[in-house]
Design a protein around this motif. Structure first.
Motif, short mmCIF file in Angstrom:
data_model
loop_
_atom_site.label_atom_id
_atom_site.label_comp_id
_atom_site.label_asym_id
_atom_site.label_seq_id
_atom_site.Cartn_x
_atom_site.Cartn_y
_atom_site.Cartn_z
N THR A 66 3.80 -10.38 -25.65
CA THR A 66 2.82 -11.15 -26.42
C THR A 66 3.60 -12.01 -27.39
N PHE A 67 3.49 -13.31 -27.26
CA PHE A 67 4.20 -14.19 -28.17
C PHE A 67 3.58 -14.10 -29.56
N PRO A 68 4.40 -14.29 -30.60
CA PRO A 68 3.85 -14.26 -31.94
C PRO A 68 2.69 -15.25 -32.04
N PRO A 95 -1.68 -11.31 -24.29
CA PRO A 95 -0.32 -11.24 -23.76
C PRO A 95 -0.08 -12.25 -22.63
N SER A 96 1.14 -12.79 -22.58
CA SER A 96 1.51 -13.71 -21.50
C SER A 96 1.89 -12.94 -20.25
N VAL A 97 2.46 -11.74 -20.47
CA VAL A 97 2.68 -10.81 -19.37
C VAL A 97 2.14 -9.47 -19.85
N GLY A 119 1.93 -18.61 -8.87
CA GLY A 119 0.77 -18.50 -9.76
C GLY A 119 0.47 -19.84 -10.37
N THR A 120 -0.71 -19.96 -10.96
CA THR A 120 -1.07 -21.22 -11.58
C THR A 120 -0.29 -21.41 -12.87
N SER A 121 -0.37 -22.60 -13.43
CA SER A 121 0.35 -22.89 -14.66
C SER A 121 -0.13 -21.98 -15.79
N GLY A 122 0.82 -21.42 -16.52
CA GLY A 122 0.46 -20.56 -17.65
C GLY A 122 0.17 -19.12 -17.27
N SER A 123 0.44 -18.75 -16.01
CA SER A 123 0.11 -17.40 -15.58
C SER A 123 1.17 -16.38 -16.01
N GLY A 124 2.29 -16.87 -16.52
CA GLY A 124 3.30 -15.94 -17.03
C GLY A 124 4.52 -15.79 -16.13
N LYS A 125 4.67 -16.68 -15.16
CA LYS A 125 5.80 -16.59 -14.21
C LYS A 125 7.13 -16.72 -14.93
N THR A 126 7.24 -17.80 -15.72
CA THR A 126 8.50 -18.05 -16.42
C THR A 126 8.79 -16.93 -17.41
N THR A 127 7.75 -16.48 -18.10
CA THR A 127 7.93 -15.40 -19.07
C THR A 127 8.48 -14.16 -18.37
N LEU A 128 7.91 -13.81 -17.23
CA LEU A 128 8.36 -12.64 -16.48
C LEU A 128 9.84 -12.78 -16.11
N ASP A 160 14.00 -20.70 -11.82
CA ASP A 160 12.70 -21.13 -12.32
C ASP A 160 12.38 -22.53 -11.79
N GLU A 161 11.57 -22.58 -10.76
CA GLU A 161 11.19 -23.84 -10.11
C GLU A 161 12.40 -24.76 -9.88
N PRO A 162 13.44 -24.23 -9.24
CA PRO A 162 14.68 -25.02 -9.14
C PRO A 162 14.50 -26.33 -8.36
N THR A 193 7.86 -20.41 -8.44
CA THR A 193 7.41 -21.68 -7.88
C THR A 193 5.90 -21.76 -8.04
N HIS A 194 5.34 -22.98 -8.05
CA HIS A 194 3.89 -23.00 -7.90
C HIS A 194 3.47 -23.71 -6.62
N ASP A 195 4.44 -23.82 -5.72
CA ASP A 195 4.20 -24.42 -4.43
C ASP A 195 4.02 -23.29 -3.40
N1 LIG Z 1 7.66 -19.61 -26.56
C1 LIG Z 1 6.33 -19.41 -26.43
N2 LIG Z 1 5.56 -19.27 -27.54
C2 LIG Z 1 4.24 -19.06 -27.43
N3 LIG Z 1 3.56 -18.98 -26.25
C3 LIG Z 1 4.27 -19.13 -25.12
C4 LIG Z 1 5.69 -19.36 -25.15
N4 LIG Z 1 6.12 -19.46 -23.88
C5 LIG Z 1 5.04 -19.31 -23.09
N5 LIG Z 1 3.91 -19.11 -23.83
C6 LIG Z 1 2.56 -18.89 -23.30
O1 LIG Z 1 2.60 -17.85 -22.37
C7 LIG Z 1 1.81 -18.13 -21.24
C8 LIG Z 1 2.63 -18.04 -19.99
O2 LIG Z 1 3.62 -19.03 -20.01
P1 LIG Z 1 4.69 -19.20 -18.86
O3 LIG Z 1 5.66 -20.24 -19.30
O4 LIG Z 1 5.24 -17.88 -18.49
O5 LIG Z 1 3.80 -19.76 -17.68
P2 LIG Z 1 4.22 -20.21 -16.22
O6 LIG Z 1 3.50 -19.34 -15.29
O7 LIG Z 1 5.68 -20.28 -16.10
O8 LIG Z 1 3.59 -21.67 -16.15
P3 LIG Z 1 4.16 -23.03 -15.51
O9 LIG Z 1 3.84 -22.97 -14.06
O10 LIG Z 1 3.38 -24.09 -16.20
O11 LIG Z 1 5.62 -23.09 -15.81
C9 LIG Z 1 1.21 -19.51 -21.49
O12 LIG Z 1 -0.10 -19.34 -21.94
C10 LIG Z 1 2.08 -20.10 -22.55
O13 LIG Z 1 1.35 -20.95 -23.38
#
Ligand SMILES: Nc1ncnc2c1ncn2[C@@H]1O[C@H](COP(=O)(O)OP(=O)(O)OP(=O)(O)O)[C@@H](O)[C@H]1O
Ligand SMILES: [Mg+2]
Lengths: 214, 319
Positions: B15-17, B22-24, B41-50, B166-168, B199-201
Motif C-alpha cells: 500500500t503506497f503512502p 493496496p496496489s498489490v 493486466g490492465t493499467s494500474g492493476s499492480g503489475k509493475t509494483t509486483l 517491465d514491458e521491455p 506486458t499488457h499485450d
Molecule cells: N510510487 C507510487 N506512489 C503511489 N502510488 C503508486 C506508486 N506506484 C504505483 N502506484 C499506484 O499503484 C497502482 C498500481 O500501479 P502499477 O504501476 O503497479 O500498475 P501497472 O499494472 O504496472 O500499470 P501500467 O500497465 O500502467 O504500467 C496504481 O493505482 C498506481 O497509481
C-alpha cells in the motif's frame, strides 16, 4: 595607436610590476573559482537530491548576487581588512551562483530511467554518483564554471580598490591620472585573460560532451 | 523449501503512502526455476509494483518474497540486484558510455578481469544478435530495438538466474517487436533463465509465457498456462481480457503434435504438410484452403509422423 604603444613601452619598462600584477590577478581568480567549486558543487548536488533544500539555498546565493561586488568588498572590509582575503571572498560570492545553479540543473537533468536502471542493476549510491550522475551533469557544471570564470577574471580588477592588487591597480591608477595607456596596461590583459579562459573551458567542455556528438 | 522455487511471493501486500487501497493485495505466487511467467493486466492493476518488489525497488508493506529460497531482505540491496537482471521499457542505457561499457556494468561492479569481461561482452552481443562493430558505439547511435537488445545483454551480463522485465518491448514497433520476442524466446529456451515479464499485450503474454499471471486491482485472478487460461478462464475478467471466446486463439495454443493421430495410410508428397511444432490454427487453415481430408504432420527431419483431420480439431472444442 600611440596609446597602445605607450602601454607596451610601460610594460617593458616595468616588467616586474606587470608580472606581479598578472600573477596576483590570476591567482586570486583561480582561488575564488576553486573555492566556489568546492562550495557550490556539493551544495548543488544536495539541492538536486533534497528538493526542499533547494529553495532556501539557491535563494540565498541568488540574493547575494544582487549585491554589487564592490558593495561586498566594502562590507567585508571591517571583518577581513584590506588586501587579498576580502577580495577573495567577494569574488567567490560572485562565482557561486552560476556554478550552483548549473550543478543543480545538471543533476536534476539526469534521466530518471537511467538512474532506475543503474540502481536496478546493483550500483550503489556512490558508484552512481561517480559513474553516472557526475559524467552526465558535467557538461552543465563546466558551462557554469566557465561563466563564473569569465565573471571572476573581469571582476578581479575590483580587488585593487581594497588593496588586493592585480591588474586592476593599473586601471585605477590610469583612471586617476587620466593616463589612458596605463589604463590599457590593465584592461587589455584582463580582456585577454577572459578570452583565454573561455577557450580553455570550451576545450574541456568538448571532451566532456564527446558522447553527445559521436 | 526447495531451490526449485525460483521466486516465491508469500502474502505480499503493498500500500503506497496516502493510497486508499493496496496496489498489490495479499498476493501469493510460486514461480519455478526456468519458468517464463508473463504478468498481464490492465493499467494500474499492480503489475509493475509486483515486479519491482522482487528486486526491492519497491518495498512490500507486508509479506515476504524469496528468491531461490532466500528472503530478498537477507542480502545487501546492491548484492541482491547484481544477481537479478532488470530490463525496463525505457531501456535506461547510460548515454555517456559505449555499448560495451554499458554491458560491462555488472562485471565491473563484480570486479571481473578485463579478459573475462571482454569474453562476456562478445558472447552476449552475439546472443542478442548485435553486430560486433557496435561495441564502440554510443546508445544514441542505435535504434530503439537495438537499444533494447543492449538492455537485455546488459541485464544478463552477470549471468543472473532471474530476469525481471517491465514491458521491455512496449515502445517498439510491431515488426521489430515480433523479432525481439522470437529472439528472446530463443535465448530463454537456450539458457533456461527464470523470467518475470510484465506486458499488457495479450498476444505477447500468450506467445512468450509458459505461465501467465492475470492481475486486476492488485490481486492475481489466475495463474495458469496459456492454454489453461484460454480453456478455463477463472472468471469473467480473465475471459474478457484474454478473449477466451476466440476459438482461433485456443487453436493457436495447441501444437499439432499434441493432437495428431497415427497415419491411417502412408503420406503422399502432394498432400498438405505441417510441422509438429505448428499449431492447430495453421492446420485448420490448410484443411480449409486445400479442401483436404487430412493434413500430414512432419517432424523436424521431414518424416511424416502423424495426421490431423477436421474431426480431430473439432473434438478439441470440448477440450
Ligand atoms: N510510487 C507510487 N506512489 C503511489 N502510488 C503508486 C506508486 N506506484 C504505483 N502506484 C499506484 O499503484 C497502482 C498500481 O500501479 P502499477 O504501476 O503497479 O500498475 P501497472 O499494472 O504496472 O500499470 P501500467 O500497465 O500502467 O504500467 C496504481 O493505482 C498506481 O497509481
Ligand atoms: Mg507498469
Amino acid at each position: 595607436m600611440d596609446v597602445l604603444a605607450d602601454a607596451y613601452a610601460y610594460v617593458l619598462e616595468n616588467t616586474d610590476r606587470f608580472w606581479e600584477a598578472l600573477r596576483v590577478h590570476v591567482s586570486i581568480s583561480l582561488c575564488a573559482l576553486l573555492a566556489a567549486i568546492v562550495i557550490c558543487v556539493p551544495l548543488g548536488i544536495l539541492c538536486a537530491k533534497k528538493q526542499w533544500l533547494s529553495a532556501p539555498i539557491m535563494g540565498t546565493f541568488n540574493s547575494l548576487r544582487v549585491i554589487p561586488s564592490l558593495a561586498i568588498l566594502v562590507a567585508v572590509l571591517p571583518l577581513l581588512g584590506t588586501g587579498f582575503a576580502p577580495a577573495l571572498v567577494a569574488l567567490t560570492v560572485l562565482a557561486c551562483p552560476p556554478i550552483l545553479v548549473n550543478t543543480y540543473l545538471g543533476f536534476r537533468g539526469v534521466d530518471p530511467f537511467v538512474l532506475e536502471s543503474a540502481s536496478g542493476m546493483g550500483m550503489g549510491p556512490n558508484r552512481i554518483l561517480r559513474k553516472i550522475e557526475f559524467p552526465l551533469a558535467m557538461p552543465l557544471i563546466l558551462s557554469g564554471v566557465r561563466t563564473a570564470a569569465v565573471e571572476v577574471v573581469a571582476s578581479a580588477t575590483l580587488a585593487a580598490f581594497i588593496g588586493g592588487g592585480g591588474l586592476g591597480t593599473f586601471i585605477i591608477n590610469g583612471l586617476g591620472m587620466y593616463n589612458y595607456s596605463l589604463l590599457l596596461v590593465g584592461a587589455v590583459p584582463v580582456a585577454l585573460l577572459a578570452i583565454f579562459s573561455e577557450i580553455v573551458f570550451a576545450v574541456i567542455e568538448r571532451t566532456a560532451t564527446k558522447f553527445q556528438r559521436a | 523449501m526447495t531451490t526449485d522455487n525460483a521466486i516465491v511471493f508469500d502474502r505480499v501486500t503493498k500500500t503506497f503512502p496516502a493510497a486508499s487501497k493496496p496496489s498489490v493485495n495479499e498476493t501469493s505466487l510460486t514461480i519455478d526455476k526456468g519458468m517464463f511467467v508473463t504478468i498481464l493486466g490492465t493499467s494500474g492493476s499492480g503489475k509493475t509494483t509486483l515486479l519491482k518488489m522482487v528486486n526491492r525497488i519497491i518495498e512490500p508493506t507486508s509479506g515476504t518474497i524469496s528468491v531461490f529460497g532466500k528472503d530478498v531482505r537477507a542480502l545487501p540491496l546492491t548484492e541482491l540486484r547484481q544477481s537479478i537482471g532488470y530490463v525496463i521499457q525505457q531501456v535506461g542505457l547510460f548515454p555517456h558510455m559505449t555499448i560495451e561499457q554499458n554491458i560491462a556494468t555488472v562485471p565491473n561492479i563484480l570486479g571481473w578481469d578485463r579478459e573475462k569481461t571482454n569474453g562476456r561482452i562478445k558472447y552476449l552481443m552475439d546472443l542478442v544478435h548485435l553486430p560486433a562493430d557496435f561495441r564502440q558505439r554510443y546508445p544514441r547511435q542505435l535504434s530503439g530495438g537495438q537499444q533494447q537488445r543492449v538492455g537485455i545483454a546488459r541485464a544478463m551480463a552477470g549471468d543472473p538466474e532471474v530476469l525481471l522485465m517491465d514491458e521491455p518491448f512496449g515502445a517498439i514497433d510491431a515488426i521489430t517487436r515480433t523479432r525481439l520476442q522470437d529472439d528472446f524466446l530463443d535465448i530463454q529456451r537456450q539458457l533456461g533463465k527464470t523470467v518475470l515479464f510484465v506486458t499488457h499485450d495479450v498476444d505477447e503474454a500468450l506467445k512468450l509465457g509458459n505461465r501467465i499471471v492475470v492481475m486486476n486491482e492488485g490481486s492475481i485472478q489466475q495463474f495458469d498456462t496459456p492454454l489453461g487460461m484460454v480453456s478455463n478462464p477463472a472468471n469473467e475478467f480473465v475471459r474478457q481480457l484474454i478473449g477466451s471466446d476466440n476459438l482461433f486463439l485456443r487453436l493457436q495454443l495447441i501444437r499439432a503434435e499434441e493432437k495428431m493421430t497415427a497415419l491411417t495410410e502412408p503420406a503422399r508428397a502432394e498432400e498438405a504438410h505441417i510441422c509438429t511444432d505448428d499449431n492447430l490454427r495453421e492446420a485448420l487453415q490448410l484443411l480449409l484452403r486445400q479442401d483436404a481430408r487430412r493434413v500430414i504432420v512432419d517432424n523436424a527431419q521431414g518424416t511424416a509422423v502423424g495426421q490431423l483431420t477436421l474431426d480431430l480439431i473439432k473434438m478439441d472444442r470440448q477440450g
